[in-house]
Design a protein around this motif. Structure first.
Motif, mmCIF file in Angstrom:
data_model
loop_
_atom_site.group_PDB
_atom_site.id
_atom_site.type_symbol
_atom_site.label_atom_id
_atom_site.label_comp_id
_atom_site.label_asym_id
_atom_site.label_seq_id
_atom_site.Cartn_x
_atom_site.Cartn_y
_atom_site.Cartn_z
ATOM 1 N N ASN A 131 34.737 61.799 -30.951
ATOM 2 C CA ASN A 131 33.852 62.437 -31.943
ATOM 3 C C ASN A 131 32.456 62.653 -31.372
ATOM 4 O OD1 ASN A 131 33.799 59.537 -32.036
ATOM 5 N ND2 ASN A 131 32.404 59.685 -33.752
ATOM 6 N N MET A 132 32.188 62.053 -30.196
ATOM 7 C CA MET A 132 30.869 62.194 -29.546
ATOM 8 C C MET A 132 30.841 63.369 -28.557
ATOM 9 S SD MET A 132 29.032 59.765 -30.772
ATOM 10 C CE MET A 132 27.683 59.410 -29.642
ATOM 11 N N LEU A 133 31.944 64.080 -28.452
ATOM 12 C CA LEU A 133 31.988 65.212 -27.507
ATOM 13 C C LEU A 133 30.804 66.151 -27.724
ATOM 14 C CD1 LEU A 133 35.715 66.415 -27.441
ATOM 15 C CD2 LEU A 133 34.409 65.386 -25.567
ATOM 16 N N GLY A 134 30.243 66.607 -26.618
ATOM 17 C CA GLY A 134 29.130 67.558 -26.695
ATOM 18 C C GLY A 134 27.793 66.901 -26.965
ATOM 19 N N ILE A 135 27.827 65.621 -27.335
ATOM 20 C CA ILE A 135 26.575 64.927 -27.699
ATOM 21 C C ILE A 135 26.053 64.127 -26.510
ATOM 22 C CG2 ILE A 135 25.549 63.218 -29.282
ATOM 23 C CD1 ILE A 135 27.752 63.999 -31.320
ATOM 24 N N GLU A 152 27.136 62.600 -22.249
ATOM 25 C CA GLU A 152 27.933 62.748 -21.031
ATOM 26 C C GLU A 152 28.530 64.161 -20.850
ATOM 27 O OE1 GLU A 152 30.109 59.276 -19.595
ATOM 28 O OE2 GLU A 152 29.858 58.387 -21.565
ATOM 29 N N PRO A 153 27.697 65.201 -20.987
ATOM 30 C CA PRO A 153 28.242 66.567 -20.844
ATOM 31 C C PRO A 153 28.774 66.857 -19.449
ATOM 32 C CG PRO A 153 25.855 66.614 -20.960
ATOM 33 C CD PRO A 153 26.273 65.206 -21.269
ATOM 34 N N ASP A 154 28.255 66.105 -18.441
ATOM 35 C CA ASP A 154 28.716 66.307 -17.060
ATOM 36 C C ASP A 154 30.193 65.932 -16.912
ATOM 37 O OD1 ASP A 154 27.400 63.912 -17.808
ATOM 38 O OD2 ASP A 154 27.572 63.173 -15.741
ATOM 39 N N ILE A 155 30.658 64.982 -17.715
ATOM 40 C CA ILE A 155 32.078 64.574 -17.628
ATOM 41 C C ILE A 155 32.919 65.304 -18.672
ATOM 42 C CG2 ILE A 155 33.721 62.641 -17.723
ATOM 43 C CD1 ILE A 155 31.430 60.749 -17.040
ATOM 44 N N TYR A 156 32.415 65.362 -19.900
ATOM 45 C CA TYR A 156 33.268 65.838 -20.994
ATOM 46 C C TYR A 156 32.886 67.217 -21.533
ATOM 47 C CZ TYR A 156 34.732 60.978 -20.807
ATOM 48 O OH TYR A 156 35.203 59.770 -20.376
ATOM 49 N N GLY A 157 31.875 67.849 -20.922
ATOM 50 C CA GLY A 157 31.499 69.195 -21.337
ATOM 51 C C GLY A 157 30.500 69.208 -22.483
ATOM 52 N N ARG A 158 30.130 70.412 -22.888
ATOM 53 C CA ARG A 158 29.088 70.570 -23.912
ATOM 54 C C ARG A 158 29.656 70.921 -25.280
ATOM 55 N NH1 ARG A 158 24.207 70.049 -21.944
ATOM 56 N NH2 ARG A 158 23.991 70.245 -19.680
ATOM 57 N N THR A 170 31.686 70.416 -28.771
ATOM 58 C CA THR A 170 31.824 69.294 -29.699
ATOM 59 C C THR A 170 33.289 69.114 -30.144
ATOM 60 O OG1 THR A 170 31.490 70.727 -31.604
ATOM 61 C CG2 THR A 170 29.513 69.739 -30.614
ATOM 62 N N TYR A 171 33.541 67.986 -30.814
ATOM 63 C CA TYR A 171 34.876 67.735 -31.375
ATOM 64 C C TYR A 171 35.215 68.821 -32.410
ATOM 65 C CZ TYR A 171 38.782 65.724 -33.862
ATOM 66 O OH TYR A 171 40.019 65.550 -34.454
ATOM 67 N N GLU A 172 34.227 69.211 -33.195
ATOM 68 C CA GLU A 172 34.458 70.268 -34.198
ATOM 69 C C GLU A 172 34.891 71.566 -33.514
ATOM 70 O OE1 GLU A 172 31.012 71.146 -36.563
ATOM 71 O OE2 GLU A 172 32.134 72.545 -37.839
ATOM 72 N N MET A 173 34.268 71.860 -32.371
ATOM 73 C CA MET A 173 34.645 73.072 -31.614
ATOM 74 C C MET A 173 36.080 72.949 -31.092
ATOM 75 S SD MET A 173 31.030 73.525 -29.721
ATOM 76 C CE MET A 173 30.860 75.143 -29.080
ATOM 77 N N LEU A 174 36.456 71.736 -30.667
ATOM 78 C CA LEU A 174 37.832 71.512 -30.204
ATOM 79 C C LEU A 174 38.812 71.806 -31.341
ATOM 80 C CD1 LEU A 174 39.906 70.411 -28.085
ATOM 81 C CD2 LEU A 174 39.523 68.148 -29.072
#
Ligand code: CA2
Length: 142
Positions: free
Chosen positions: A12-16, A18-24, A26-30
């Motif tokens: 749920n922290m995606l995009g918030i 560690e963008p270098d590892i998991y990208g920019r 967000t979970y909502e975008m996924l």
């Protein structure tokens, strides 16, 4: 075709962070991206994200009780620790595909271990959001 798409702790922290590892993105975008993809492919998705191991076990069991045809799962850190998730996947015996956003093979040694892998028909790593789409395609081919 019904597919349950399960994401584990901190995704749920995606995009918030560690963008270098998991990208920019967000979970909502996924969820939005995969919802559109599923619509194109005639798949009915159910999305679950939880930071709690037991809730992930329940999501796997619910996939069975709700008669899903398959599971796409990114167990996140529980990949590397959870016998409970392995047992749940074995118990429901639905085709399941393990997905990781990052290339876990090229990261720390502890990420090389996957408890869930033996209950999955395939593992897809390092392809970001596309990995989930590949997993959906694999389940469609089954
Ligand atoms: O690469 C993956 O998808 C992982 O499953 C992600 C997990 C990690 O523990 C696995 O080894 C590999 C971590 C998910 C944490 O996600 C975050 C997203 C943004 C910021 C911080 C963490």
């Amino acid at each position: 075709m019904k597919i349950t798409i399960i994401n584990g702790p901190n995704l749920n922290m995606l995009g918030i962070r560690e963008p270098d590892i998991y990208g920019r993105q967000t979970y909502e975008m996924l969820v939005n991206d995969l919802t559109a993809y599923c619509e194109e492919k005639g798949v009915e998705p159910t999305f679950v994200q939880s930071n709690h191991e037991g809730e992930l076990v329940t999501a796997i069991q619910n996939a069975y009780f709700e008669e899903a045809d398959g599971i796409v799962i990114n167990p996140a850190a529980y990949t590397h620790t959870s016998v409970a998730l392995l047992d749940a996947l074995k118990a429901v015996a639905l085709p399941a595909v393990e997905v990781h956003l990052s290339d876990v093979a090229s990261r720390e040694a502890f990420r090389q271990v996957s408890y869930v892998r033996e209950a999955c028909i395939a593992t897809i790593c390092g392809k970001g959001f596309d990995g989930y789409k590949e997993a959906i395609d694999l389940l469609l081919q089954k």
